[in-house]
Scaffold this motif. Structure first.
Motif, PDB file in Angstrom:
ATOM      1  N   ILE A  10      50.476   5.722 -61.287  1.00 37.49           N
ATOM      2  CA  ILE A  10      49.418   5.902 -62.287  1.00 37.49           C
ATOM      3  C   ILE A  10      50.285   6.131 -63.412  1.00 37.49           C
ATOM      4  CG2 ILE A  10      47.418   6.533 -63.250  1.00 37.49           C
ATOM      5  CD1 ILE A  10      46.734   7.022 -60.659  1.00 37.49           C
TER       6      ILE A  10
ATOM      7  N   HIS B  49      43.176   7.821 -66.225  1.00 38.24           N
ATOM      8  CA  HIS B  49      43.716   8.400 -64.828  1.00 38.24           C
ATOM      9  C   HIS B  49      42.992   8.775 -63.960  1.00 38.24           C
ATOM     10  CE1 HIS B  49      48.244   9.568 -66.676  1.00 38.24           C
ATOM     11  NE2 HIS B  49      48.380   8.180 -67.464  1.00 38.24           N
TER      12      HIS B  49
ATOM     13  N   VAL C 274      42.896   7.617 -60.422  1.00 34.19           N
ATOM     14  CA  VAL C 274      42.722   8.415 -59.603  1.00 34.19           C
ATOM     15  C   VAL C 274      42.043   8.112 -58.623  1.00 34.19           C
ATOM     16  CG1 VAL C 274      43.019  11.151 -58.703  1.00 34.19           C
ATOM     17  CG2 VAL C 274      44.619  10.082 -60.573  1.00 34.19           C
TER      18      VAL C 274
ATOM     19  N   ILE D 131      49.093   9.141 -54.751  1.00 36.29           N
ATOM     20  CA  ILE D 131      49.189   8.977 -55.960  1.00 36.29           C
ATOM     21  C   ILE D 131      50.440  10.154 -56.582  1.00 36.29           C
ATOM     22  CG2 ILE D 131      48.225   9.320 -57.924  1.00 36.29           C
ATOM     23  CD1 ILE D 131      45.282   9.467 -55.690  1.00 36.29           C
TER      24      ILE D 131
ATOM     25  N   VAL E  49      50.656  10.621 -60.539  1.00 37.47           N
ATOM     26  CA  VAL E  49      49.893  10.538 -61.995  1.00 37.47           C
ATOM     27  C   VAL E  49      50.908  11.139 -63.098  1.00 37.47           C
ATOM     28  CG1 VAL E  49      48.222  12.320 -61.824  1.00 37.47           C
ATOM     29  CG2 VAL E  49      48.026  10.456 -63.029  1.00 37.47           C
ATOM     30  N   GLU E  50      51.320   9.937 -63.723  1.00 33.29           N
ATOM     31  CA  GLU E  50      51.405  10.878 -65.105  1.00 33.29           C
ATOM     32  C   GLU E  50      50.213  12.385 -65.726  1.00 33.29           C
ATOM     33  OE1 GLU E  50      53.715  11.903 -66.561  1.00 33.29           O
ATOM     34  OE2 GLU E  50      55.603  10.943 -66.292  1.00 33.29           O
TER      35      GLU E  50
ATOM     36  N   LEU F 146      46.306  14.803 -65.635  1.00 34.77           N
ATOM     37  CA  LEU F 146      45.829  14.421 -64.419  1.00 34.77           C
ATOM     38  C   LEU F 146      43.801  13.798 -65.144  1.00 34.77           C
ATOM     39  CD1 LEU F 146      44.869  13.641 -61.331  1.00 34.77           C
ATOM     40  CD2 LEU F 146      43.869  15.833 -61.557  1.00 34.77           C
TER      41      LEU F 146
END
Length: 197
Positions: A26, A33, A37, A47, A49-50, A53
């Motif tokens: 992501i 996000h 998520v 996952i 994720v950048e 969060l």
């Protein structure tokens, strides 16, 4: 191509319903996000994720609740500073030190205009949430203990993207994060000092 991804897409529903896809990345704007998520957790995907969060405590609570229902899924954030070779070296040098540490992290972040999406609190969360989180994670990684308390003082500007963040940790360690957008370009972008004995 570099990492061998088979596909990139903006069709989230098709991606999450695909049984052959077991992991998702992501890398969208910050305000999306948390929802992505949550959807990926419900679809039982691993996952990456950048950061950040999520943008709110309520979103974090929902993610924690959903994640607690799973027992084998990986949820990893894009906090990259802890993996830098010089930080890995610092961590190894600190392993033998049991006493508290004092850390000073200075970030010469540079100016980003007020109309940039990262400055929008609803979309980007602002630069402290969206970027300074890297350095909170970094200090927490070096100490290896939970944060017990924090204080934040913003410089009086319209962007509120210059701040001093003070952290205290369960082992007595302390950290100062000087996240500044008004510094000279001749000054280094990031500087970390750790005091310990």
């Amino acid at each position: 191509k570099k990492f061998g991804f088979l596909e990139t897409t903006t069709n989230v529903n098709r991606l999450l319903s695909d049984k052959k896809t077991n992991a998702v990345v992501i890398a969208t704007r910050h305000n999306t996000h948390a929802d992505f998520v949550l959807e990926a957790l419900k679809a039982k995907k691993h996952i990456f994720v950048e950061k950040p969060l999520c943008l709110t405590i309520e979103e974090l609570d929902k993610i924690e609740a959903e994640y607690s229902l799973l027992n084998s899924n990986i949820l990893m954030l894009g906090f990259n500073r802890r993996f830098a070779p010089q930080v890995q070296k610092m961590k190894s040098l600190l392993e033998g030190i049991s006493g508290p540490k004092a850390m000073v992290m200075t970030i010469n972040a540079g100016e980003i205009k007020m109309d940039h999406w990262t400055q929008d609190l609803e979309v980007g969360g602002g630069r402290i949430v969206g970027e300074a989180c890297h350095f909170i994670d970094l200090l927490r990684f070096l100490v290896g203990k939970p944060i017990k308390n924090y204080q934040i003082q913003f410089m009086d500007t319209s962007t509120r993207d210059s701040a001093i963040i003070q952290l205290s940790f369960e082992d007595g360690s302390i950290g100062n994060i000087n996240y500044l957008s008004n510094g000279s370009k001749s000054f280094p972008k990031e500087k970390l000092e750790v005091f310990a004995k």
